[in-house]
Design a protein around this motif. Structure first.
Motif, short mmCIF file in Angstrom:
data_model
loop_
_atom_site.label_atom_id
_atom_site.label_comp_id
_atom_site.label_asym_id
_atom_site.label_seq_id
_atom_site.Cartn_x
_atom_site.Cartn_y
_atom_site.Cartn_z
N PRO A 1 0.83 -1.21 0.00
CA PRO A 1 0.00 0.00 0.00
C PRO A 1 0.86 1.27 0.00
CG PRO A 1 -0.01 -1.03 2.17
CD PRO A 1 0.75 -1.95 1.25
N THR A 2 0.30 2.34 -0.55
CA THR A 2 1.06 3.59 -0.69
C THR A 2 1.66 4.07 0.63
OG1 THR A 2 -0.81 4.15 -2.06
CG2 THR A 2 0.94 5.78 -1.91
N ILE A 3 0.89 3.91 1.72
CA ILE A 3 1.37 4.46 2.99
C ILE A 3 2.68 3.82 3.42
CG2 ILE A 3 -0.87 5.11 3.92
CD1 ILE A 3 -0.63 2.55 5.68
N LEU A 4 2.98 2.65 2.88
CA LEU A 4 4.21 1.99 3.31
C LEU A 4 5.37 2.20 2.34
CD1 LEU A 4 2.85 -1.32 4.85
CD2 LEU A 4 4.02 0.53 6.02
N HIS A 5 5.16 3.01 1.30
CA HIS A 5 6.24 3.19 0.33
C HIS A 5 7.51 3.74 0.99
CE1 HIS A 5 3.76 3.23 -3.66
NE2 HIS A 5 3.79 2.07 -3.05
N LYS B 1 8.91 2.91 -9.89
CA LYS B 1 7.85 3.01 -10.89
C LYS B 1 6.52 3.32 -10.21
CE LYS B 1 5.53 0.56 -14.59
NZ LYS B 1 4.24 0.97 -14.01
N LEU B 2 6.24 2.66 -9.08
CA LEU B 2 4.99 2.93 -8.36
C LEU B 2 4.91 4.39 -7.95
CD1 LEU B 2 4.75 -0.22 -6.01
CD2 LEU B 2 3.48 0.24 -8.11
N MET B 3 6.05 4.95 -7.53
CA MET B 3 6.06 6.34 -7.09
C MET B 3 5.79 7.29 -8.25
SD MET B 3 9.07 6.88 -4.40
CE MET B 3 9.25 5.88 -2.94
N PRO C 1 5.93 9.28 -0.92
CA PRO C 1 4.69 8.56 -0.71
C PRO C 1 4.68 7.96 0.70
CG PRO C 1 5.66 7.96 -2.80
CD PRO C 1 6.66 8.81 -2.08
N GLY C 2 3.61 8.17 1.42
CA GLY C 2 3.51 7.62 2.76
C GLY C 2 4.10 8.51 3.84
#
Lengths: 114, 461
Positions: free
Chosen positions: A27-31, B251-253, B348-349
């Motif tokens: 999940p994004t919050i754990l990036h 990539k996700l970022m 992110p996060g």
């Protein structure tokens, strides 16, 4: 290609797939914590730094080994500690609605009310 | 490699993989980090006893650890939550530097004509590790404010960077074919450092998270390359795991910012910001500015309030004040939620970490997709120190540099309150038309200060 090199190459390729697979559903919050955590894991270079430093016996090797070990140690220790600090924050939550206003009080309550 | 070491490395590798997996879910994340740390201890513990140390070797290992461990632990303990991203950058950079030095040392010991299987990964490790080290230092400096966060560009920059890259390739080929002369690979390391600096300078501060993530993956690869140099299985597996997962994370970022990685890295953004189109739109439009009392009354009688936190909240250390306001409003029966944009903050996060620090209940933190449809039923959207993530230009203005970036629909709320220090545009350097919307009230000042005043105002109602 020697068989040892072939072995290493096999591990390399398999590790690529595992690395992608294992975090694909994060999940994004754990990036941020995840980035920081992987950052700590590449601190494994400390093993390599110690290996090359171990055999140092002339000034050049001493300097190179010392710098490499120092940098790698900062990476591994700082990496794990900073990640732990980030994740610590995720634990101290879920206070009860009617919690009193003192922040410290809330923290303790939420810690025990898990 | 002895059997004992092989087995220990296998255990370590499994622990790294398990740790990464636990890190990917909120419940097990902290344990995941500890699992990986145990793996690290096992890998180190298995390696050290079987090495043949020279006296000097033993001394420098002990000194290196004695210097590095407190530096790492203390800076990691003391750093403010807001400064987290640059901390990660610097820890990543030193790892890349260590990988490059390991490879340099190995090449020194191998004489003029090392085997290709050793020389090739050495060269890779030097180049990638060097780029990662220098790039991370620049990223750190930009986020820390030592260097300006705006992109640094000059005419022909891409060409210069290209030439540096070409020179690196030429030198690498020279090391691999003509012979491994120390002058060659030292020059290689220096050029890699130059490339690292040149590569990150033109990238704006807002894009640093993506860059740090990419450099993190780089360091992973450099460590894996060093593993090939030393025939060390632990380095290969751990480095590759980081290289692969770091690449995916990068990539996700960039996906979360609605941009391609190439777009982030190769300056399209920078050029637009550097151009005159940037802030010019502000003249001739008027904004409505309000007092804390006005806004406090509005909030107190609202049914639903959504707080949109941004980096401004983080720098002002206003997360505790925000929670106080939310608590006060909830006591009056107002429904309060936080809308977290994927790239709110600097990573992110990042915002979740900051708000969790202030004990904001986890259920109140809503991700963008979850909350975007709720804005139209919201009485007040309270935007605290955020700007680009609520800029409708991302939806409406095809020419805008942020066009296509997913945004929070704060503009659909019945009222919008912007808490900002000034009319200065956000990190992307673009004007925000929402500031001039008739529904919008500006509340100028430091975020923490304003929030504290709002708490008092709500209490007084």
């Amino acid at each position: 290609m020697s068989s040892e090199l072939l072995n290493e190459f096999t591990f390399f390729v398999l590790a690529i797939f595992v690395g992608i697979e294992v975090i694909s559903k994060v999940p994004t919050i754990l990036h941020t914590p995840l980035m920081s955590g992987t950052n700590a894991i590449h601190g494994i270079i400390l093993v390599g730094a110690i290996v090359i430093a171990a055999s140092a016996n002339d000034p050049l090797h001493i300097v190179l080994g010392l710098v490499a070990v120092t940098l790698a140690t900062i990476n591994v220790v700082g990496g794990f500690v900073v990640t732990d600090r980030m994740l610590e924050m995720f634990r101290a939550r879920r206070p009860t609605r009617a919690a009193p206003e003192v922040p410290g009080e809330r923290l303790r309550q939420s810690g025990s009310a898990k | 490699m002895s059997l004992a070491i092989s087995l220990a490395y296998l255990v370590a590798a499994v622990l790294f993989i398990l740790g990464l997996r636990q890190l990917s879910s909120p419940r097990g994340a902290r344990r995941g980090n500890q699992t990986a740390a145990v793996g690290m201890v096992i890998a180190l513990g298995a390696t050290i006893p079987l090495l043949h140390f020279t006296t000097a070797g033993l001394v420098i290992v002990l000194i290196g650890i004695a210097i590095g461990a407190p530096i790492g632990a203390l800076t990691a303990r003391r750093v403010h939550m807001t400064a987290m991203p640059q901390m990660v950058a610097i820890f990543n950079g030193v790892g890349g530097g260590a990988a490059a030095l390991v490879a340099v040392t190995e090449l020194l010991d191998q004489g003029m004509h090392p085997a290709f299987a050793l020389a090739f990964p050495s060269v890779l490790s030097i180049v990638i590790g060097g780029v990662s080290f220098a790039g991370s230092v620049v990223a750190f400096s930009k986020l820390q404010g030592l260097l300006t966060g705006t992109p640094m560009t000059y005419p022909g920059q891409q060409v210069v960077n290209g030439l540096i890259a070409l020179a690196i390739i030429a030198l690498a080929v020279a090391v691999l074919t003509a012979g491994s002369v120390p002058a060659f690979f030292v020059a290689l390391l220096i050029l890699a450092l130059v490339l690292g600096v040149a590569f990150v300078l033109p990238i704006g501060g807002a894009d640093m998270p993506v860059v740090i993530s990419l450099l993190n993956a780089f360091t992973g690869l450099a460590v894996a390359a060093s593993g090939f140099v030393l025939n060390n299985f632990a380095l290969i597996v751990a480095g590759t795991l980081v290289g692969a997962s770091g690449t995916l994370l990068t990539k996700l970022m960039s996906d979360a910012m609605g941009r391609s990685l190439a777009n982030v890295l190769f300056g399209a953004f920078g050029q637009v910001v550097a151009g005159p189109a940037g802030v010019a739109g502000a003249e001739g439009k008027s904004v409505r500015s309000g007092s804390p009392e006005d806004v406090g009354t509005m909030l107190a009688y609202a049914r639903k309030v959504i707080i949109v936190p941004g980096y401004g909240l983080a720098v002002a250390q206003a997360q505790h004040a925000a929670r106080e306001l939310a608590d006060e409003l909830e006591r009056r029966g107002v429904d309060v939620e936080y809308a977290i944009h994927p790239v709110a903050g600097r990573m992110p996060g990042h915002m979740n970490v900051l708000l969790a620090e202030a004990n904001v209940p986890y259920e109140q933190l809503k991700e963008m997709d979850e909350i975007n449809d709720e804005f139209k039923f919201t009485d007040v959207a309270l935007v605290v120190g955020a700007n680009d993530v609520v800029n409708p230009a991302a939806r409406n203005t095809p020419g805008s540099p942020i066009y296509g970036m997913p945004i929070l629909n704060a503009d659909e709320a019945k009222n919008i309150v912007f808490m900002k220090r000034s009319m200065r545009p956000g990190f992307a350097g673009i004007d925000n038309e929402l500031l001039y919307d008739p529904k919008t009230i500006m509340l100028f000042g430091d975020a923490k200060d304003s929030l504290t005043k709002l708490v008092a105002a709500v209490k007084a109602v």
